[in-house]
Design a protein around this motif. Structure first.
Motif, mmCIF file in Angstrom:
data_model
loop_
_atom_site.group_PDB
_atom_site.id
_atom_site.type_symbol
_atom_site.label_atom_id
_atom_site.label_comp_id
_atom_site.label_asym_id
_atom_site.label_seq_id
_atom_site.Cartn_x
_atom_site.Cartn_y
_atom_site.Cartn_z
ATOM 1 N N GLU A 1 -23.753 -3.852 -2.484
ATOM 2 C CA GLU A 1 -24.415 -5.139 -2.632
ATOM 3 C C GLU A 1 -23.413 -6.205 -3.070
ATOM 4 O OE1 GLU A 1 -27.636 -4.720 -5.322
ATOM 5 O OE2 GLU A 1 -28.991 -3.789 -3.855
ATOM 6 N N ARG A 2 -23.522 -7.380 -2.486
ATOM 7 C CA ARG A 2 -22.590 -8.456 -2.769
ATOM 8 C C ARG A 2 -23.052 -9.306 -3.948
ATOM 9 N NH1 ARG A 2 -18.011 -8.010 0.389
ATOM 10 N NH2 ARG A 2 -17.869 -10.236 0.800
ATOM 11 N N VAL A 3 -22.080 -9.808 -4.677
ATOM 12 C CA VAL A 3 -22.343 -10.764 -5.751
ATOM 13 C C VAL A 3 -22.312 -12.157 -5.140
ATOM 14 C CG1 VAL A 3 -21.494 -11.702 -7.931
ATOM 15 C CG2 VAL A 3 -21.330 -9.242 -7.471
ATOM 16 N N ASP A 4 -23.289 -12.983 -5.448
ATOM 17 C CA ASP A 4 -23.372 -14.312 -4.836
ATOM 18 C C ASP A 4 -22.115 -15.143 -5.103
ATOM 19 O OD1 ASP A 4 -25.834 -13.763 -3.749
ATOM 20 O OD2 ASP A 4 -26.948 -14.571 -5.462
ATOM 21 N N GLU A 5 -21.717 -15.234 -6.350
ATOM 22 C CA GLU A 5 -20.524 -16.002 -6.711
ATOM 23 C C GLU A 5 -19.697 -15.184 -7.697
ATOM 24 O OE1 GLU A 5 -21.612 -19.811 -8.179
ATOM 25 O OE2 GLU A 5 -22.574 -20.464 -6.315
ATOM 26 N N PRO A 6 -18.810 -14.306 -7.190
ATOM 27 C CA PRO A 6 -18.006 -13.477 -8.095
ATOM 28 C C PRO A 6 -17.092 -14.326 -8.973
ATOM 29 C CG PRO A 6 -17.192 -13.336 -5.842
ATOM 30 C CD PRO A 6 -18.495 -14.078 -5.773
ATOM 31 N N ASP A 7 -16.842 -13.840 -10.180
ATOM 32 C CA ASP A 7 -15.981 -14.574 -11.105
ATOM 33 C C ASP A 7 -14.527 -14.600 -10.643
ATOM 34 O OD1 ASP A 7 -18.128 -15.032 -12.930
ATOM 35 O OD2 ASP A 7 -17.923 -12.976 -13.654
ATOM 36 N N HIS A 8 -14.113 -13.543 -9.938
ATOM 37 C CA HIS A 8 -12.725 -13.447 -9.507
ATOM 38 C C HIS A 8 -12.652 -12.882 -8.087
ATOM 39 C CE1 HIS A 8 -11.464 -14.041 -13.715
ATOM 40 N NE2 HIS A 8 -12.468 -13.234 -14.012
ATOM 41 N N THR A 9 -11.633 -13.270 -7.353
ATOM 42 C CA THR A 9 -11.349 -12.704 -6.038
ATOM 43 C C THR A 9 -9.904 -12.225 -6.038
ATOM 44 O OG1 THR A 9 -12.911 -14.173 -4.915
ATOM 45 C CG2 THR A 9 -11.222 -13.110 -3.561
ATOM 46 N N ILE A 10 -9.715 -10.949 -5.720
ATOM 47 C CA ILE A 10 -8.376 -10.366 -5.717
ATOM 48 C C ILE A 10 -8.098 -9.795 -4.338
ATOM 49 C CG2 ILE A 10 -6.885 -8.570 -6.675
ATOM 50 C CD1 ILE A 10 -8.349 -8.871 -9.307
#
Length: 290
Positions: free
Chosen positions: A115-124
């Motif tokens: 399941e995806r997070v709508d607005e993740p805190d971080h992108t790596i």
């Protein structure tokens, strides 16, 4: 008897937990460390219960048959039969039912884990290449809107830093061969495929230092494709990002810049011309940027 076996299996497994300090109570899994732990744990626990029930039933039938139909003192041989339709039907349909149930719960757990997070805190951005990892912190921008990166070599493995209890989206790339991004304590791994970006979201829930690995046989130095994962407080995370900026680890390291190209496959250069990519971009230079 069937219900007794089920109750017994439930009682035996009731003390198990992914957070336990005992390897036995975790059923050989490492201690869970993300918000996706429970979904995989429930699948793992269900598999153990099913295996235990099947073992007890089969072993019980073996013991029963050995005692019930053993040769008597009169040396009379028990009646010999060529086939038993109900038993043969059971042996056919029972495995089909078991596999179908496993498939259903596996797909259900997989869907929840992915399941995806709508607005993740971080992108790596994770770049796996022959034969080391690079981690680009895409939301930690420095000068000229360029990302900050962590990198390593087979002699000095890379380190991945994550803030605890904050959501992270991992985007996986490879410029050369198929790798597999795996952190055992996260109960998750995903292939890193050339020409394709795989991604997944999770939130680390426990501080600590873990060891990540490549779980795909990718070449001669596959065994050296390890990395450390540091799950820390937000303050320690910010401190590490500041150190990377101060050390000049800004932009994209060698390998990461060309991760959208596949070795030996025609691609486009900066001018838009189609050209032949001669080699993979995995020649990391002891932590130095491009």
């Amino acid at each position: 008897m069937k219900w007794a076996v089920l109750v017994g299996a439930a009682v035996v497994m009731s003390g198990c937990s992914p957070d336990s300090d005992s390897d036995l109570q975790r059923l050989a899994l490492p201690k869970g460390s993300t918000d996706r732990t429970d979904d995989i744990w429930e699948l793992w626990l269900g598999a153990w219960i099913a295996v235990l029930v099947v073992f007890l039933v089969v072993f019980g039938l073996i013991i029963y048959s050995a005692i019930r139909y053993r040769r008597r003192h009169d040396d009379e041989i028990p009646p010999q039969i060529r086939y038993n339709l109900p038993i043969e039907a059971l042996y056919t349909f029972a495995p089909v039912v078991i596999v179908a149930v496993f498939f259903f719960h596996t797909v259900t757990s997989q869907n929840r884990v992915l399941e995806r997070v709508d607005e993740p805190d971080h992108t790596i951005e994770v770049v796996g290449s022959k034969w080391q990892w690079a981690f680009n912190y895409m939301d930690e921008e420095a000068a000229d809107n360029e990302a900050v990166f962590d990198i390593g070599t087979p002699q000095q493995p890379a380190e991945l830093w994550l803030p605890v209890d904050e959501s992270v989206r991992f985007e996986l790339k490879s410029p050369d061969v198929v790798h597999s991004f795996w952190i055992p304590e996260f109960y998750f791994k995903l292939d890193v495929v050339p020409g394709k970006i795989n991604s997944f979201d999770l939130s680390p829930t426990r501080e600590g230092t873990f060891t990540g690995r490549c779980a795909e046989l990718c070449g001669v130095y596959h065994s050296r494709m390890i990395f450390k994962v540091n799950v820390v407080s937000r303050a320690d995370y910010d401190k590490h990002i500041a150190e990377l900026k101060a050390d000049g680890q800004i932009g994209a390291p060698v390998g990461s810049k060309e991760a959208d190209n596949i070795a030996g496959v025609k691609g486009k250069d900066k001018t838009g011309r189609v050209d032949e990519v001669q080699s993979g971009a995995g020649d990391y230079k002891d932590g130095a940027g491009d």
